[in-house]
Design a protein around this motif. Structure first.
Motif, PDB file in Angstrom:
ATOM      1  N   VAL A 130       0.841  -1.200   0.000  1.00 43.99           N
ATOM      2  CA  VAL A 130       0.000   0.000   0.000  1.00 43.99           C
ATOM      3  C   VAL A 130       0.875   1.250   0.000  1.00 43.99           C
ATOM      4  CG1 VAL A 130      -1.786   1.275   1.254  1.00 43.99           C
ATOM      5  CG2 VAL A 130      -1.870  -1.224   1.153  1.00 43.99           C
ATOM      6  N   MET A 131       1.917   1.259   0.857  1.00 42.91           N
ATOM      7  CA  MET A 131       2.864   2.375   0.837  1.00 42.91           C
ATOM      8  C   MET A 131       3.595   2.434  -0.498  1.00 42.91           C
ATOM      9  SD  MET A 131       2.861   4.442   3.392  1.00 42.91           S
ATOM     10  CE  MET A 131       4.336   5.312   2.886  1.00 42.91           C
ATOM     11  N   GLY A 132       3.862   1.248  -1.081  1.00 38.84           N
ATOM     12  CA  GLY A 132       4.512   1.219  -2.390  1.00 38.84           C
ATOM     13  C   GLY A 132       3.664   1.862  -3.474  1.00 38.84           C
ATOM     14  N   HIS A 133       2.357   1.668  -3.406  1.00 40.15           N
ATOM     15  CA  HIS A 133       1.439   2.282  -4.371  1.00 40.15           C
ATOM     16  C   HIS A 133       1.458   3.799  -4.231  1.00 40.15           C
ATOM     17  CE1 HIS A 133      -2.856   2.148  -6.289  1.00 40.15           C
ATOM     18  NE2 HIS A 133      -2.021   2.910  -6.972  1.00 40.15           N
ATOM     19  N   LEU A 134       1.367   4.270  -2.986  1.00 35.91           N
ATOM     20  CA  LEU A 134       1.460   5.720  -2.746  1.00 35.91           C
ATOM     21  C   LEU A 134       2.763   6.270  -3.296  1.00 35.91           C
ATOM     22  CD1 LEU A 134       0.811   8.459  -1.323  1.00 35.91           C
ATOM     23  CD2 LEU A 134       1.815   7.480   0.750  1.00 35.91           C
ATOM     24  N   TRP A 135       3.859   5.570  -3.048  1.00 36.22           N
ATOM     25  CA  TRP A 135       5.175   6.055  -3.442  1.00 36.22           C
ATOM     26  C   TRP A 135       5.318   6.117  -4.958  1.00 36.22           C
ATOM     27  CZ3 TRP A 135       7.010   8.968  -0.194  1.00 36.22           C
ATOM     28  CH2 TRP A 135       8.367   9.278  -0.089  1.00 36.22           C
ATOM     29  N   GLU A 136       4.790   5.132  -5.667  1.00 29.44           N
ATOM     30  CA  GLU A 136       4.825   5.168  -7.132  1.00 29.44           C
ATOM     31  C   GLU A 136       4.053   6.375  -7.656  1.00 29.44           C
ATOM     32  OE1 GLU A 136       3.828   1.640  -9.325  1.00 29.44           O
ATOM     33  OE2 GLU A 136       4.848   0.336  -7.886  1.00 29.44           O
ATOM     34  N   TYR A 137       2.904   6.619  -7.052  1.00 34.60           N
ATOM     35  CA  TYR A 137       2.083   7.757  -7.457  1.00 34.60           C
ATOM     36  C   TYR A 137       2.836   9.069  -7.241  1.00 34.60           C
ATOM     37  CZ  TYR A 137      -1.796  11.105  -7.417  1.00 34.60           C
ATOM     38  OH  TYR A 137      -2.614  12.186  -7.657  1.00 34.60           O
ATOM     39  N   VAL A 138       3.440   9.214  -6.076  1.00 36.85           N
ATOM     40  CA  VAL A 138       4.147  10.456  -5.727  1.00 36.85           C
ATOM     41  C   VAL A 138       5.322  10.695  -6.667  1.00 36.85           C
ATOM     42  CG1 VAL A 138       5.619  11.503  -3.970  1.00 36.85           C
ATOM     43  CG2 VAL A 138       3.429  10.504  -3.314  1.00 36.85           C
ATOM     44  N   ILE A 139       6.132   9.664  -6.885  1.00 37.31           N
ATOM     45  CA  ILE A 139       7.309   9.806  -7.757  1.00 37.31           C
ATOM     46  C   ILE A 139       6.888  10.120  -9.189  1.00 37.31           C
ATOM     47  CG2 ILE A 139       9.316   8.618  -8.698  1.00 37.31           C
ATOM     48  CD1 ILE A 139       9.565   9.388  -5.743  1.00 37.31           C
ATOM     49  N   TRP A 140       5.798   9.473  -9.640  1.00 37.51           N
ATOM     50  CA  TRP A 140       5.324   9.715 -10.999  1.00 37.51           C
ATOM     51  C   TRP A 140       4.877  11.157 -11.182  1.00 37.51           C
ATOM     52  CZ3 TRP A 140       5.074   8.710 -15.904  1.00 37.51           C
ATOM     53  CH2 TRP A 140       4.009   9.154 -16.683  1.00 37.51           C
ATOM     54  N   PHE A 141       4.070  11.663 -10.255  1.00 31.96           N
ATOM     55  CA  PHE A 141       3.570  13.030 -10.404  1.00 31.96           C
ATOM     56  C   PHE A 141       4.676  14.058 -10.214  1.00 31.96           C
ATOM     57  CE2 PHE A 141      -0.616  11.327 -10.556  1.00 31.96           C
ATOM     58  CZ  PHE A 141      -1.361  12.313 -11.213  1.00 31.96           C
ATOM     59  N   GLU A 142       5.666  13.712  -9.429  1.00 34.55           N
ATOM     60  CA  GLU A 142       6.806  14.612  -9.302  1.00 34.55           C
ATOM     61  C   GLU A 142       7.555  14.699 -10.622  1.00 34.55           C
ATOM     62  OE1 GLU A 142      10.186  15.474  -5.921  1.00 34.55           O
ATOM     63  OE2 GLU A 142       9.986  13.437  -6.682  1.00 34.55           O
ATOM     64  N   LEU A 143       7.685  13.556 -11.313  1.00 36.56           N
ATOM     65  CA  LEU A 143       8.334  13.557 -12.629  1.00 36.56           C
ATOM     66  C   LEU A 143       7.548  14.405 -13.626  1.00 36.56           C
ATOM     67  CD1 LEU A 143       9.415   9.832 -13.164  1.00 36.56           C
ATOM     68  CD2 LEU A 143      10.918  11.817 -13.130  1.00 36.56           C
ATOM     69  N   GLN A 144       6.232  14.303 -13.574  1.00 36.05           N
ATOM     70  CA  GLN A 144       5.392  15.017 -14.527  1.00 36.05           C
ATOM     71  C   GLN A 144       5.394  16.525 -14.288  1.00 36.05           C
ATOM     72  OE1 GLN A 144       3.918  13.308 -17.223  1.00 36.05           O
ATOM     73  NE2 GLN A 144       5.355  11.875 -16.290  1.00 36.05           N
ATOM     74  N   ASN A 145       5.437  16.928 -13.031  1.00 39.17           N
ATOM     75  CA  ASN A 145       5.347  18.357 -12.714  1.00 39.17           C
ATOM     76  C   ASN A 145       6.704  19.040 -12.685  1.00 39.17           C
ATOM     77  OD1 ASN A 145       2.350  19.116 -11.742  1.00 39.17           O
ATOM     78  ND2 ASN A 145       2.800  16.986 -11.212  1.00 39.17           N
ATOM     79  N   GLY A 146       7.718  18.325 -12.173  1.00 42.58           N
ATOM     80  CA  GLY A 146       9.063  18.876 -12.162  1.00 42.58           C
ATOM     81  C   GLY A 146       9.211  20.121 -11.298  1.00 42.58           C
ATOM     82  N   TYR A 147      10.344  20.766 -11.441  1.00 40.55           N
ATOM     83  CA  TYR A 147      10.675  21.969 -10.678  1.00 40.55           C
ATOM     84  C   TYR A 147      11.239  23.024 -11.630  1.00 40.55           C
ATOM     85  CZ  TYR A 147      10.285  18.849  -6.647  1.00 40.55           C
ATOM     86  OH  TYR A 147       9.824  17.962  -5.712  1.00 40.55           O
ATOM     87  N   LYS A 148      11.313  24.247 -11.151  1.00 39.26           N
ATOM     88  CA  LYS A 148      11.930  25.315 -11.923  1.00 39.26           C
ATOM     89  C   LYS A 148      13.437  25.083 -12.041  1.00 39.26           C
ATOM     90  CE  LYS A 148       8.708  28.978 -10.457  1.00 39.26           C
ATOM     91  NZ  LYS A 148       8.621  30.279  -9.723  1.00 39.26           N
ATOM     92  N   ALA A 149      14.062  25.850 -12.908  1.00 40.09           N
ATOM     93  CA  ALA A 149      15.508  25.730 -13.096  1.00 40.09           C
ATOM     94  C   ALA A 149      16.280  26.033 -11.818  1.00 40.09           C
ATOM     95  CB  ALA A 149      15.967  26.670 -14.215  1.00 40.09           C
ATOM     96  N   ASP A 150      15.706  26.885 -10.949  1.00 38.45           N
ATOM     97  CA  ASP A 150      16.391  27.221  -9.701  1.00 38.45           C
ATOM     98  C   ASP A 150      16.048  26.243  -8.577  1.00 38.45           C
ATOM     99  OD1 ASP A 150      13.770  27.865  -9.192  1.00 38.45           O
ATOM    100  OD2 ASP A 150      14.140  29.973  -8.675  1.00 38.45           O
ATOM    101  N   GLY A 151      15.294  25.168  -8.894  1.00 35.44           N
ATOM    102  CA  GLY A 151      14.999  24.139  -7.895  1.00 35.44           C
ATOM    103  C   GLY A 151      13.718  24.357  -7.124  1.00 35.44           C
ATOM    104  N   ASN A 152      13.035  25.472  -7.324  1.00 30.21           N
ATOM    105  CA  ASN A 152      11.789  25.746  -6.615  1.00 30.21           C
ATOM    106  C   ASN A 152      10.599  25.113  -7.339  1.00 30.21           C
ATOM    107  OD1 ASN A 152      12.554  27.499  -4.324  1.00 30.21           O
ATOM    108  ND2 ASN A 152      13.328  28.842  -5.943  1.00 30.21           N
ATOM    109  N   THR A 153       9.480  25.022  -6.638  1.00 29.24           N
ATOM    110  CA  THR A 153       8.261  24.495  -7.249  1.00 29.24           C
ATOM    111  C   THR A 153       7.655  25.513  -8.202  1.00 29.24           C
ATOM    112  OG1 THR A 153       7.045  25.268  -5.299  1.00 29.24           O
ATOM    113  CG2 THR A 153       7.680  22.952  -5.338  1.00 29.24           C
TER     114      THR A 153
END
Length: 772
Positions: A478-501
């Motif tokens: 169950v935690m693994g499912h949450l973690w896959e979701y979080v990592i995936w959406f982080e990849l899709q949204n990314g960060y600015k060039a200066d590292g901020n959201t």
């Protein structure tokens, strides 16, 4: 007085001039928003309950059927079974309106009959587990029975897109094995561990048990299996977890790591803001039931019961037994930083804060220069110590004032966040950094994780993240499912060039609220110190080593036509034998979520076949052909044991429940005492990977998580967690106790490397012989 009045949302007084009513619009608006959100959630739950109750049907089909019956009735045709006329007989009139209502009642009757027939048929079909035993080798033929079963299941479950809990009512109950079958499997599992004399002794005990008190104990279990949703899970949760008095840290809680090859940002606040937001987004999917259930082979559903307690959950200590408390809703998370606790409101004006807004809140916490209150820095050590001690302290010192308020805030939070004031993570040039990273996630400093919470998010100063999860409420997938979701959406949204959201803050988010404590009591401070010392002794005794193996992985294992899990379990048997010079009782966790409210079952990986292969590998006179035949035979036997465990034909949960009933009835059994006095010196688990289709390893080859791990189960044993990532990477997490003179995690890791190399050489040599 002015400050006191401003703190009150509403006041009413009678004066000489009449009524005097004062109210704070902002506070009343917050109350209104909170109530509105609560009622929206209740309405959504009700709507989802109706939808789940009629799955695999759909409400739209009812409307279509109603319209069809209305047209048929007014067209002068007869409705089957005279349902419309029967309905009109009990209705107060026969006007056009009542005839339409009668058609609705007839449609509802017909529709519900078909729906419940479909649900019952689906439940019967899901009881079939023969598909698990079909060979998946290239060119293997699938039986006609399984092909027919697949077709009908796909038809029944493919009508409508399922919600998270759509299949709950259609999942079968966990079957109760017969005592005779369990005894046969048990004796086969211990045969390689016992000499002839001891085996004959255990065989006599088993026979005596089967013919005497087991008959009575089994009757009670049959009754429980008929009455309850799952005859194991409630007792498993209570007796294995909640009644345990030893510390949760290391002994029970487990950890998970980041996608270690990705460095999306080194900004701690930005990473925390994004991850917190995506976790809460996942919670919203659970609440709305918009999360699709995990389906094996895109066809067979797994039980989703465990997701309900992922958030807003805490394990509350008790003197004799703990209890698991789940809150229906929470609008905040708590944050620990440099010995201080903060409350972060993550909703504002009815909406979830965006990552950039949560980042701003985290930055305010990081820039806060206030000092910890007396005792505040180490108060979480209470959650890392003995449970009964924590319960006494909680009842005595946390039942009023600031302590009660702050404790309540932490326990009601969606989850806890730890902003660590040090750098850690993965370094390709320094493997020891990964060891340190995982140790920090497993136990931290013993006082900087709230181990009672369902999970803690841990952020390093340089932007790495991981989690520490409490085990009572659910298992690792169950935690693994949450973690896959979080990592995936982080990849899709990314960060600015200066590292901020990404994003712009238009309105300042609610500022962090510093929690207040009153811990400056001598007896209370001594109580915290007792738990802190227990935690320090425990964490200092942990010997944790991580092996990153990149010579080969799943690709090579599949080319050998061997189950990857069986492959790993056999090499662990070889590694343990080389390390300890003997075989031991081996625990591998397998899920039983094919059944309603299923959790886990034990696969006993040390078998007659695996020990024969290990001895052949250590015998210089054994030929390559002999070793290979024994390896293939052992891998098939392990795969069969794993399939049996998933299909409800395991050994240990049945024996566990028999033991619980014997204790209730105060019946002593030498056989059951023998069973539960055997230590699990090798406890293993595979970290789930790729449960969903979100992460595409071909598109994102660096999105590799190192998995997670746990502490050793036995004082003289090893805890081994492994994750097979992609085609050529395997991570092993090996834990043991430094205080044990006969175990060494470093040595065991070396033996694993040696075994991996030897098995590959075995296949290479065998293939050369086949070509000749």
């Amino acid at each position: 007085m002015a400050e006191a009045h401003s703190a009150v949302a509403f006041s009413f007084a009678i004066t000489h001039d009449g009524w005097d009513v004062n109210f704070d619009r902002e506070v009343l608006y917050l109350v209104w928003e909170s109530g509105l959100r609560s009622w929206k959630k209740r309405l959504a739950r009700f709507r989802n309950s109706v939808s789940n109750g009629v799955y695999p049907g759909h409400l739209q089909s009812l409307y279509v059927l109603w319209a069809l019956l209305v047209a048929t009735h007014f067209g002068g045709f007869n409705i089957p079974f005279g349902l419309v006329q029967k309905a009109l007989a009990v209705l107060p009139g026969t006007s056009t309106m009542w005839q339409v209502i009668a058609c609705l009642l007839a449609a509802l009757t017909m529709w519900l009959s078909v729906i419940f027939l479909m649900r019952y048929l689906l439940k019967v079909l899901l009881m079939y587990k023969g598909w698990m035993y079909e060979s998946r080798a290239p060119g293997a033929r699938i039986s006609f029975k399984t092909m027919l079963w697949v077709s009908v299941v796909k038809i029944l479950s493919g009508w409508n897109k399922p919600k998270l809990y759509s299949f709950q009512g259609s999942l079968p109950r966990l079957p109760l094995p017969s005592v005779k079958d369990t005894m046969i499997r048990y004796l086969n599992s211990v045969r390689p561990l016992l000499d002839d004399e001891n085996y004959q002794r255990v065989e006599r005990l088993a026979k005596e048990f089967e013919e005497t008190i087991a008959v009575k104990l089994q009757r009670y279990l049959i009754l429980k299996s008929w009455w309850s949703s799952n005859y194991v899970s409630d007792w498993w949760e209570e007796y294995v977890y909640l009644r345990g008095r030893s510390p949760l840290m290391v002994n029970s809680n487990f950890y998970g790591t980041d996608a270690i090859l990705l460095r999306p940002t080194t900004n701690q606040a930005a990473r925390a803001g994004a991850i917190i937001h995506f976790c809460l987004q996942f919670r919203r999917l659970i609440e709305r039931q918009e999360l699709e259930p995990i389906m094996l082979q895109n066809m067979v559903p797994l039980c989703s019961w465990q997701y309900e307690r992922l958030f807003n959950t805490v394990r509350v200590p008790g003197v004799e037994t703990d209890k698991l408390v789940h809150y229906q809703d929470s609008t905040h998370v708590t944050v620990y930083h440099k010995g201080r606790y903060f409350k972060l409101m993550v909703y504002s004006r009815g909406r979830l804060l965006r990552p950039v807004e949560i980042q701003r809140q985290i930055e305010q916490v990081l820039h806060d220069k206030s000092e910890p209150m007396i005792g505040e820095e180490r108060v979480a050590a209470l959650t890392a110590g003995e449970r009964s001690h924590w319960a006494h302290i909680r009842q005595t010192w946390f039942n009023r004032g600031h302590n009660r308020t702050s404790l309540h805030c932490i326990e009601r939070a969606a989850f806890n966040v730890c902003l660590d004031d040090k750098e850690y993570g993965y370094d390709e040039n320094d493997p020891s950094k990964l060891d340190e990273y995982c140790r920090i996630l497993l136990h931290g400093q013993g006082h900087d994780r709230w181990f009672d919470k369902s999970f803690n998010l841990c952020f390093s100063k340089n932007g790495f993240v991981g989690f520490n999860a409490e085990h009572t409420w659910a298992d690792a997938p169950v935690m693994g499912h949450l973690w896959e979701y979080v990592i995936w959406f982080e990849l899709q949204n990314g960060y600015k060039a200066d590292g901020n959201t990404h994003g712009i803050i238009e309105t300042a988010p609610p500022p962090p609220i510093r929690l207040q404590w009153d811990l400056n009591k001598e007896e209370l401070m001594k109580g915290i110190d007792v738990s802190y010392n227990v935690a320090q002794n425990l964490l200092n005794d942990v010997d944790l080593r991580i092996l990153t193996y990149t010579q080969y992985g799943k690709g090579f294992m599949k080319s050998c036509r061997v189950s990857p899990d069986a492959f790993i379990q056999l090499l662990l048997q070889l590694s343990y034998y080389r390390d300890a010079g003997r075989f031991c009782l081996t625990y591998e966790a397998s899920m039983t979520r094919l059944f309603r409210e299923g959790r886990t079952e034990t696969v006993r990986s040390c078998t007659i076949e695996s020990t024969a292969w290990v001895r052949a590998m250590e015998d210089p006179n054994a030929t390559v052909e002999e070793r290979m035949q024994l390896f293939l035979k052992a891998s098939k036997r392990h795969q069969l044991g794993y399939q049996d465990a998933m299909a409800g034909r395991g050994i240990d949960r049945h024996l566990f429940c028999l033991y619980v009933v014997s204790k209730y009835l105060e019946l002593d059994s030498p056989f059951l005492q023998e069973v539960f006095n055997e230590p699990w010196r090798l406890s293993t688990s595979q970290t789930p990977h790729g449960q969903t289709n979100m992460l595409d390893m071909k598109k994102y080859p660096k999105c590799v998580s190192a998995g997670g791990g746990f502490g050793p189960v036995a004082d003289d044993g090893y805890g081994v967690s492994y994750i097979i990532v992609g085609e050529d990477t395997i991570f092993f997490h090996v834990s043991s106790k430094k205080s044990c003179p006969i175990t060494s995690s470093s040595n065991f890791v070396k033996q694993i490397e040696r075994s991996l190399k030897d098995i590959k050489e075995l296949f290479t040599e065998y293939n050369k012989l086949k070509k000749k």
